[in-house]
Design a protein around this motif. Sequence first.
Motif, PDB file in Angstrom:
ATOM      1  N   LYS A 179     -10.452  44.365  90.666  1.00  0.00           N
ATOM      2  CA  LYS A 179     -11.885  44.102  90.800  1.00  0.00           C
ATOM      3  C   LYS A 179     -12.406  43.423  89.539  1.00  0.00           C
ATOM      4  O   LYS A 179     -12.094  43.843  88.427  1.00  0.00           O
ATOM      5  N   SER A 180     -13.200  42.376  89.759  1.00  0.00           N
ATOM      6  CA  SER A 180     -13.826  41.669  88.647  1.00  0.00           C
ATOM      7  C   SER A 180     -15.326  41.579  88.883  1.00  0.00           C
ATOM      8  O   SER A 180     -15.788  41.506  90.025  1.00  0.00           O
ATOM      9  N   TYR A 181     -16.077  41.579  87.786  1.00  0.00           N
ATOM     10  CA  TYR A 181     -17.503  41.287  87.814  1.00  0.00           C
ATOM     11  C   TYR A 181     -17.682  39.971  87.062  1.00  0.00           C
ATOM     12  O   TYR A 181     -17.660  39.946  85.832  1.00  0.00           O
ATOM     13  N   LYS A 182     -17.771  38.879  87.811  1.00  0.00           N
ATOM     14  CA  LYS A 182     -17.824  37.548  87.209  1.00  0.00           C
ATOM     15  C   LYS A 182     -16.607  37.364  86.295  1.00  0.00           C
ATOM     16  O   LYS A 182     -15.484  37.374  86.758  1.00  0.00           O
ATOM     17  N   ASP A 183     -16.814  37.215  84.997  1.00  0.00           N
ATOM     18  CA  ASP A 183     -15.701  36.956  84.081  1.00  0.00           C
ATOM     19  C   ASP A 183     -15.050  38.230  83.553  1.00  0.00           C
ATOM     20  O   ASP A 183     -14.065  38.153  82.807  1.00  0.00           O
ATOM     21  N   LEU A 184     -15.589  39.389  83.905  1.00  0.00           N
ATOM     22  CA  LEU A 184     -15.050  40.657  83.407  1.00  0.00           C
ATOM     23  C   LEU A 184     -14.063  41.223  84.426  1.00  0.00           C
ATOM     24  O   LEU A 184     -14.454  41.655  85.511  1.00  0.00           O
ATOM     25  N   HIS A 185     -12.782  41.203  84.084  1.00  0.00           N
ATOM     26  CA  HIS A 185     -11.729  41.701  84.974  1.00  0.00           C
ATOM     27  C   HIS A 185     -11.552  43.193  84.691  1.00  0.00           C
ATOM     28  O   HIS A 185     -10.861  43.582  83.755  1.00  0.00           O
ATOM     29  N   VAL A 186     -12.169  44.048  85.509  1.00  0.00           N
ATOM     30  CA  VAL A 186     -12.208  45.484  85.233  1.00  0.00           C
ATOM     31  C   VAL A 186     -10.930  46.180  85.692  1.00  0.00           C
ATOM     32  O   VAL A 186     -10.342  46.961  84.951  1.00  0.00           O
ATOM     33  N   LEU A 187     -10.495  45.931  86.913  1.00  0.00           N
ATOM     34  CA  LEU A 187      -9.268  46.527  87.443  1.00  0.00           C
ATOM     35  C   LEU A 187      -8.221  45.435  87.620  1.00  0.00           C
ATOM     36  O   LEU A 187      -8.493  44.402  88.240  1.00  0.00           O
ATOM     37  N   LYS A 188      -7.018  45.694  87.119  1.00  0.00           N
ATOM     38  CA  LYS A 188      -5.993  44.653  87.081  1.00  0.00           C
ATOM     39  C   LYS A 188      -4.708  45.072  87.801  1.00  0.00           C
ATOM     40  O   LYS A 188      -3.623  44.653  87.426  1.00  0.00           O
ATOM     41  N   GLY A 189      -4.863  45.887  88.828  1.00  0.00           N
ATOM     42  CA  GLY A 189      -3.692  46.358  89.567  1.00  0.00           C
ATOM     43  C   GLY A 189      -3.478  47.848  89.362  1.00  0.00           C
ATOM     44  O   GLY A 189      -2.538  48.272  88.696  1.00  0.00           O
ATOM     45  N   VAL A 190      -4.365  48.651  89.945  1.00  0.00           N
ATOM     46  CA  VAL A 190      -4.341  50.112  89.763  1.00  0.00           C
ATOM     47  C   VAL A 190      -3.565  50.756  90.900  1.00  0.00           C
ATOM     48  O   VAL A 190      -3.781  50.440  92.073  1.00  0.00           O
ATOM     49  N   ASP A 191      -2.659  51.679  90.553  1.00  0.00           N
ATOM     50  CA  ASP A 191      -1.836  52.386  91.536  1.00  0.00           C
ATOM     51  C   ASP A 191      -1.856  53.889  91.248  1.00  0.00           C
ATOM     52  O   ASP A 191      -1.628  54.288  90.109  1.00  0.00           O
ATOM     53  N   PHE A 192      -2.102  54.698  92.274  1.00  0.00           N
ATOM     54  CA  PHE A 192      -1.904  56.143  92.174  1.00  0.00           C
ATOM     55  C   PHE A 192      -2.047  56.781  93.544  1.00  0.00           C
ATOM     56  O   PHE A 192      -2.643  56.210  94.455  1.00  0.00           O
ATOM     57  N   ASP A 193      -1.474  57.972  93.692  1.00  0.00           N
ATOM     58  CA  ASP A 193      -1.636  58.804  94.888  1.00  0.00           C
ATOM     59  C   ASP A 193      -2.176  60.154  94.462  1.00  0.00           C
ATOM     60  O   ASP A 193      -1.836  60.650  93.377  1.00  0.00           O
ATOM     61  N   VAL A 194      -3.009  60.749  95.290  1.00  0.00           N
ATOM     62  CA  VAL A 194      -3.557  62.075  95.022  1.00  0.00           C
ATOM     63  C   VAL A 194      -3.171  63.007  96.160  1.00  0.00           C
ATOM     64  O   VAL A 194      -3.451  62.721  97.334  1.00  0.00           O
ATOM     65  N   ALA A 195      -2.514  64.117  95.832  1.00  0.00           N
ATOM     66  CA  ALA A 195      -2.072  65.075  96.848  1.00  0.00           C
ATOM     67  C   ALA A 195      -3.257  65.833  97.436  1.00  0.00           C
ATOM     68  O   ALA A 195      -4.263  66.080  96.757  1.00  0.00           O
ATOM     69  N   ARG A 196      -3.148  66.212  98.685  1.00  0.00           N
ATOM     70  CA  ARG A 196      -4.206  66.968  99.361  1.00  0.00           C
ATOM     71  C   ARG A 196      -4.419  68.315  98.666  1.00  0.00           C
ATOM     72  O   ARG A 196      -3.467  68.995  98.291  1.00  0.00           O
ATOM     73  N   GLY A 197      -5.675  68.687  98.509  1.00  0.00           N
ATOM     74  CA  GLY A 197      -6.012  69.979  97.928  1.00  0.00           C
ATOM     75  C   GLY A 197      -5.790  70.090  96.438  1.00  0.00           C
ATOM     76  O   GLY A 197      -5.825  71.191  95.888  1.00  0.00           O
TER      77      GLY A 197
END
Length: 274
Positions: free
Chosen positions: A14-32
């Motif tokens: 995700k970018s906001y104009k010229d600000l690249h905030v997220l550059k390839g985020v990966d994770f999983d969250v287990a239930r509970g």
Amino acid sequence: MTADAAIHVQGLEKSYKDLHVLKGVDFDVARGSIFALLGSNGAGKTTVVRILSTLLKPDAGIASIAGFDVTAQAQKVRETVSLTGQFAAVDEVLTGRENLILIAKLRHQKDPGGIADALLARFSLTDAGSRRVGTYSGGMRRRLDIAMSLIGSPSVIFLDEPTTGLDPAARNEVWDAVRELASGGTTVLLTTQYLEEAEQLANQIAILHKGTIIVDGTLAELKQLLPPAKVEYVEKQPSLEDVFFALTGEEDATEHETAGDPEKDAAATGKEGR
């Protein structure tokens, strides 16, 4: 994606104009489970939460909640999740019970009064239920805010820096409420700058730095990344703070707790995707 994952994120950008905030985020969250997403101001924590709660569209990548794609099945995701931001969204003129009844009615729940009473009891607010929220302490307001977010029985709740500005006693009250959520089977994604908060609450901790996840694991696994230090001939195990600063290169925690947040400033001016 693991079969028991409540939240799946892969290659999120995700970018906001010229600000690249997220550059390839990966994770999983287990239930509970309680998943803590750590990072200094501007790291991208709030942007991740906004995407997962369908308030923002990603530029690239995949994100799903309980198997529902956050972009293609946004309505299903909204029926599954609840979001609590940094400031309690409660009406100070109403009583605690009236706040809960109002939200229950807005969400077309049966027996709003019964739901309100059950949540007041669950969060130890029964005695304060008939008082105006304007008389509540910070911790009580936060507990009421979390209680309101549970109306409709969401399976996943996002807590975006829920203890910002609270004193230690109020923070402990909120911690107890979060533990109560997880013990009841709710999946909690917690963003925070407070390292002690993650240590106290999280089953899994990820550090978001400069737009990517640089480490993801249990507290014990993260501590193993650094060797123990010897203090007066006794080994001292590294703390989460030691790990965080070693991996991010940050040196002054207080600087990031008081400085402005460029991520949120960018989000306020670049509202594309909402």
